[in-house]
Design an enzyme around this catalytic site. Sequence first.
Site, PDB file in Angstrom:
ATOM      1  N   GLY A 169       1.041 -33.080 -23.030  1.00  0.00           N
ATOM      2  CA  GLY A 169       0.881 -31.607 -22.675  1.00  0.00           C
ATOM      3  C   GLY A 169       0.550 -31.411 -21.293  1.00  0.00           C
ATOM      4  O   GLY A 169      -0.527 -31.933 -20.639  1.00  0.00           O
ATOM      5  N   HIS A 170       1.586 -31.098 -20.474  1.00  0.00           N
ATOM      6  CA  HIS A 170       1.180 -30.935 -18.985  1.00  0.00           C
ATOM      7  C   HIS A 170       1.228 -29.557 -18.692  1.00  0.00           C
ATOM      8  O   HIS A 170       2.392 -28.890 -18.520  1.00  0.00           O
ATOM      9  CB  HIS A 170       2.470 -31.757 -18.176  1.00  0.00           C
ATOM     10  CG  HIS A 170       2.597 -33.107 -18.324  1.00  0.00           C
ATOM     11  ND1 HIS A 170       3.590 -34.198 -18.009  1.00  0.00           N
ATOM     12  CD2 HIS A 170       1.473 -34.010 -18.851  1.00  0.00           C
ATOM     13  CE1 HIS A 170       3.119 -35.344 -18.329  1.00  0.00           C
ATOM     14  NE2 HIS A 170       1.879 -35.414 -18.869  1.00  0.00           N
ATOM     15  N   ASP A 191      -4.614 -36.222 -19.787  1.00  0.00           N
ATOM     16  CA  ASP A 191      -5.195 -35.100 -19.475  1.00  0.00           C
ATOM     17  C   ASP A 191      -5.818 -35.282 -18.120  1.00  0.00           C
ATOM     18  O   ASP A 191      -6.729 -34.462 -17.745  1.00  0.00           O
ATOM     19  CB  ASP A 191      -6.083 -34.452 -20.510  1.00  0.00           C
ATOM     20  CG  ASP A 191      -5.579 -34.302 -21.859  1.00  0.00           C
ATOM     21  OD1 ASP A 191      -4.384 -33.839 -21.946  1.00  0.00           O
ATOM     22  OD2 ASP A 191      -6.178 -34.587 -22.806  1.00  0.00           O
ATOM     23  N   LYS A 230      -1.735 -34.747 -14.219  1.00  0.00           N
ATOM     24  CA  LYS A 230      -0.686 -35.436 -13.983  1.00  0.00           C
ATOM     25  C   LYS A 230       0.495 -34.341 -13.494  1.00  0.00           C
ATOM     26  O   LYS A 230       1.238 -34.325 -12.637  1.00  0.00           O
ATOM     27  CB  LYS A 230       0.052 -36.332 -14.917  1.00  0.00           C
ATOM     28  CG  LYS A 230      -0.817 -37.664 -15.139  1.00  0.00           C
ATOM     29  CD  LYS A 230      -0.438 -38.604 -16.270  1.00  0.00           C
ATOM     30  CE  LYS A 230      -0.445 -37.888 -17.565  1.00  0.00           C
ATOM     31  NZ  LYS A 230      -1.497 -37.740 -18.196  1.00  0.00           N
ATOM     32  N   GLN A 243       0.229 -39.287 -21.329  1.00  0.00           N
ATOM     33  CA  GLN A 243      -1.074 -39.975 -21.918  1.00  0.00           C
ATOM     34  C   GLN A 243      -1.864 -40.813 -20.751  1.00  0.00           C
ATOM     35  O   GLN A 243      -1.560 -40.095 -19.422  1.00  0.00           O
ATOM     36  CB  GLN A 243      -0.794 -40.783 -22.909  1.00  0.00           C
ATOM     37  CG  GLN A 243      -0.536 -40.006 -24.278  1.00  0.00           C
ATOM     38  CD  GLN A 243       0.948 -39.945 -24.297  1.00  0.00           C
ATOM     39  OE1 GLN A 243       1.739 -40.788 -24.279  1.00  0.00           O
ATOM     40  NE2 GLN A 243       1.415 -38.472 -24.650  1.00  0.00           N
TER      41      GLN A 243
END
Length: 426
Positions: free
Chosen positions: A42-43, A15, A18, A226
């Site tokens: 989750g981007h 988080d 990225k 991650q």
Amino acid sequence: MKKSVVVVLGTQWGDEGKGKIVDLLTERADAVMRYQGGHNAGHTLIINDEKTVLHLIPSGILREGVKCYIGNGVVIEPAALIKEIKNLEASGVDVQSRLYLSKSAPVIMPYHIKLDQLRETKKGKAAIGTTGRGIGPSYEDKVARRGILVGDLLDAELLKEKLSTVLDYHNFVIENYHQAQPLDFNEVYNNALEQAAFIKNMCVDVTDALHTHLNKDHKLLMEGAQGSLLDIDHGTYPYVTSSNTTSGSASTGSGLGATHIDYVLGITKAYTTRVGGGPFPTELFDEDGVELAKRGVEFGATTGRPRRCGWLDLVALKRAVQVNGVSGLCVTKIDVLDSFKTIKLCTSYGDQSFPGSIKEWTNVTPEYKSFAGWQSSTRGMTEFNQLPQAAKVLVDYIAEFTGAPIHMISTGPDRCENILLVDPMT
Ligand code: IMP
């Protein structure tokens, strides 16, 4: 030196922001790939005030003409992938003509998801806090050499054979160890065949495709998921994910050699967050922690869980710089610190050297260096010189302590809110 292969990865517990940086840099990339992890990632991307969350598909998909690859190091949950493709297509993004999947990538099957969730429930307070998406069990099957790969899905007979053995094995554990309902073979098999029909045309030899790009002098962007402290080898084991999140897996998870990697961009927030359980030496339980969570909107993009917040941990960041061979750092969310009178950076773990076990992690006593805050807005700044002096001092100290130069600073969630000191792509 001309850079052909650029890796972008997280240096904390994920988080770090990225997705936004990958999206920004893909403007100058021909191809983008994911090489590890799965849809636990989750981007979040904000483009023209519109929010898109990607879990499995590389963030480059929002750039027209950029080819996107999911490599052999990723674990693929077909239902989640198909849902993500359909969602993007519904909002007008052309996906299927430029997304390619490795036939060697392990599949996340329904029993992996069930096992992930059953185990976490059984662990109670000692739960890892996984995303419950079957990531760990799928990687375990890969290493145990019983995994079903994407290529296996495309061969109905082979799939039947492999699935009947592996499902027997997992159903035994589900029924007898967890006292839960076993999964039905026909249902799992028929669903898998349906999903295979959907993804079939996207399945290719990704390694060969990447080398073809290199031969044409194309630029490749490798998108990590991650963060380094969640790495199965270098993280806060056992409170980690099941893949290598550090730069070496950009090679093993894609089929590029280690010498093909030209540059590693390490992303760090200007503070720290963590979702799930496990050690977090600089975690704050006071008003400052609440302020970071509030200003940084710190809720997990995948599970919606509130993120734990704390000061930037330079000891951990320095280790991440080392294990990843970071070429340059990108400091994100600096604007979140705008309101603080005093900002702290952790510079020592007290008597504890860098922990090598969970017991040592609990022995850490963080020591801090305090910095004056700037208490003015840095939001949207695009030049280093615009930053208040106190912010410059903070950023310079991060570089000095970790030994990695600062190449980018992110000053807000939008694509254009960045200070680019050195362009990782050129
Ligand atoms: P898993 O990857 O679902 O097995 O979860 C293992 C640990 O990694 C848990 O603490 C998760 O919260 C964490 N994790 C997995 N993916 C991400 C991510 O993309 N960002 C932050 N934490 C993650």
